[in-house]
Write a protein that holds these residues in place. Structure first.
Motif, PDB file in Angstrom:
ATOM      1  N   TRP A 157       0.824  -1.198   0.000  1.00  0.00           N
ATOM      2  CA  TRP A 157       0.000   0.000   0.000  1.00  0.00           C
ATOM      3  C   TRP A 157       0.865   1.258   0.000  1.00  0.00           C
ATOM      4  N   ARG A 158       0.268   2.322  -0.490  1.00  0.00           N
ATOM      5  CA  ARG A 158       0.878   3.652  -0.412  1.00  0.00           C
ATOM      6  C   ARG A 158      -0.196   4.623   0.042  1.00  0.00           C
ATOM      7  N   PHE A 159       0.184   5.607   0.817  1.00  0.00           N
ATOM      8  CA  PHE A 159      -0.762   6.577   1.349  1.00  0.00           C
ATOM      9  C   PHE A 159      -0.414   7.974   0.844  1.00  0.00           C
ATOM     10  N   GLU A 167      -5.686   8.893   0.865  1.00  0.00           N
ATOM     11  CA  GLU A 167      -5.840   7.950  -0.239  1.00  0.00           C
ATOM     12  C   GLU A 167      -4.960   6.736   0.031  1.00  0.00           C
ATOM     13  N   ILE A 168      -5.511   5.553  -0.230  1.00  0.00           N
ATOM     14  CA  ILE A 168      -4.746   4.316  -0.097  1.00  0.00           C
ATOM     15  C   ILE A 168      -4.649   3.683  -1.481  1.00  0.00           C
ATOM     16  N   ARG A 169      -3.433   3.606  -1.995  1.00  0.00           N
ATOM     17  CA  ARG A 169      -3.200   3.091  -3.337  1.00  0.00           C
ATOM     18  C   ARG A 169      -2.439   1.767  -3.280  1.00  0.00           C
ATOM     19  N   ALA A 170      -2.631   0.958  -4.296  1.00  0.00           N
ATOM     20  CA  ALA A 170      -1.924  -0.311  -4.393  1.00  0.00           C
ATOM     21  C   ALA A 170      -0.464  -0.074  -4.738  1.00  0.00           C
ATOM     22  N   THR A 195     -15.560   6.489   4.405  1.00  0.00           N
ATOM     23  CA  THR A 195     -14.765   5.592   3.578  1.00  0.00           C
ATOM     24  C   THR A 195     -15.436   5.336   2.236  1.00  0.00           C
ATOM     25  N   ARG A 196     -14.635   5.358   1.181  1.00  0.00           N
ATOM     26  CA  ARG A 196     -15.102   4.984  -0.164  1.00  0.00           C
ATOM     27  C   ARG A 196     -14.133   3.975  -0.741  1.00  0.00           C
ATOM     28  N   LEU A 197     -14.667   2.919  -1.326  1.00  0.00           N
ATOM     29  CA  LEU A 197     -13.856   1.905  -1.966  1.00  0.00           C
ATOM     30  C   LEU A 197     -13.863   2.111  -3.479  1.00  0.00           C
ATOM     31  N   LEU A 198     -12.718   1.972  -4.099  1.00  0.00           N
ATOM     32  CA  LEU A 198     -12.566   2.133  -5.548  1.00  0.00           C
ATOM     33  C   LEU A 198     -13.283   3.398  -6.027  1.00  0.00           C
ATOM     34  N   PRO A 199     -12.914   4.552  -5.484  1.00  0.00           N
ATOM     35  CA  PRO A 199     -13.692   5.771  -5.732  1.00  0.00           C
ATOM     36  C   PRO A 199     -13.561   6.347  -7.128  1.00  0.00           C
ATOM     37  N   PRO A 244      -7.310   2.895 -11.299  1.00  0.00           N
ATOM     38  CA  PRO A 244      -7.513   1.577 -10.696  1.00  0.00           C
ATOM     39  C   PRO A 244      -6.591   1.275  -9.526  1.00  0.00           C
ATOM     40  N   ASP A 245      -5.475   1.995  -9.413  1.00  0.00           N
ATOM     41  CA  ASP A 245      -4.592   1.740  -8.278  1.00  0.00           C
ATOM     42  C   ASP A 245      -5.089   2.422  -7.006  1.00  0.00           C
ATOM     43  N   LEU A 246      -6.066   3.330  -7.108  1.00  0.00           N
ATOM     44  CA  LEU A 246      -6.635   3.980  -5.938  1.00  0.00           C
ATOM     45  C   LEU A 246      -7.711   3.047  -5.372  1.00  0.00           C
TER      46      LEU A 246
END
Length: 330
Positions: free
Chosen positions: A30-32, A42-45, A85-89, A94-96
């Motif tokens: 993960w990356r923030f 933001e949490i990114r792959a 919280t929002r998933l896949l916003p 797509p990495d977010l």
């Protein structure tokens, strides 16, 4: 929440809580990034820390990020803010994988979970024969349900079937040179990197080969994997979801982490039997218990009372946020 209120120490505490979450092979994928204008994290792959052979679809990566999202939500609530919280916003990014905005003030209703997230560890060691109380098992199931997942406890015959599927997967993993090598690359001394599995965390193998504990490719080093007797009747639970989309993987990760935090708060240890989930045909069989509705298995948990597992290394909040100047949060 106005961004000026989110001071750097609070931001670092939030990210430190998030990265305390478990992840497959402790890859921390993960990356923030903080958007200081909206107070949103933001949490990114981190695709470069994905497991190409073990996790080609990225399901386990999403699952791991889901665990971090749950920890972040718990930490935001601990600091008196509502985690929105929002998933896949953003489909175009797509990495977010998720965003967590710090909303209005709220009173934290789960202080025990915030304390537990700092103490949660995987324990791949033998457990005692002491059974888990019915009330604790029910609370764990409720924790999964709160995140939109199902946590079920199989009976003795079904437990044997799950162990056999896991054993078959472990045999395949050790026989597959690419998968074995990929796992082995993530086993190293903690001073070598802030990722991966220190040898001390691997634990022993079951002397009777009843519980197939993952060896992380370290089967080439028998001294690391000394055999010991494990519990004769392990307590297994299966976490599943009704669908199997990317958002479901993220929800399942949040459900798993909530279950693990509740277990930690009760002094219950946990290890994850993920091997069968890495082979599509075996994973399909995990969700085919007789009499149950079809479900998509996301994790097999082994629970019990036993020693606390050694800690695995983590990147610091400053390292995790290195791509974003912390001064932007002042």
């Amino acid at each position: 929440m106005r961004s000026a209120v989110l001071v750097v120490p609070t931001l670092e505490d939030l990210v430190s809580a998030a990265v305390a979450a478990p992840s497959i092979h402790n890859t921390q994928p993960w990356r923030f990034r903080l958007d200081p204008d909206t107070g949103t994290l933001e949490i990114r792959a981190a695709a470069d820390r994905g497991l190409r052979h073990i996790d080609p679809t990225g399901r386990a990566l999403h699952f791991s990020v889901g665990c971090a999202v749950l920890n972040l939500r718990v930490a935001v609530a601990h600091f008196g803010r509502e985690p929105v919280t929002r998933l896949l916003p953003r489909p175009t990014e797509p990495d977010l994988l998720a965003t967590v905005r710090l909303g209005g003030t709220t009173a934290s209703s789960t202080p025990h979970l915030y304390d537990a997230l700092w103490h949660r560890r995987s324990s791949r060691f033998p457990y005692s024969e002491r059974p888990l109380p019915t009330a604790v098992l029910a609370e764990l199931a409720e924790a999964a349900h709160a995140e939109g997942a199902l946590l079920s406890r199989p009976g003795p015959a079904e437990t044997d079937r799950l162990l056999q599927l896991t054993r078959e997967a472990e045999h395949r993993n050790t026989a597959d040179p690419d998968r074995a090598a990929e796992s082995r690359r993530w086993v190293h001394e903690p001073n070598d990197a802030a990722f991966g599995m220190p040898p001390a965390t691997l634990g022993p193998q079951d002397f009777l080969d009843r519980i197939p504990m993952r060896d992380f490719g370290a089967h080439r080093h028998p001294a690391v994997l000394a055999a010991r007797p494990f519990e004769t009747r392990p307590t297994l639970m299966v976490l599943s979801t009704g669908h199997d989309r990317r958002a479901d993987w993220l929800r399942a990760g949040q459900a798993l982490e909530r279950v693990l935090l509740v277990a930690t708060a009760h002094g219950v240890r946990a290890s994850l039997l993920h091997q069968a989930l890495e082979w599509p045909d075996l994973r399909d069989q995990l969700g085919q218990a007789p009499g149950d509705r079809p479900a998509h298995a996301q994790m097999v948990l082994r629970l019990g009372y036993g020693p606390e597992g050694p800690p695995s290394p983590r990147r610091t909040a400053e390292q995790t946020l290195a791509e974003v100047p912390l001064s932007a949060a002042r």
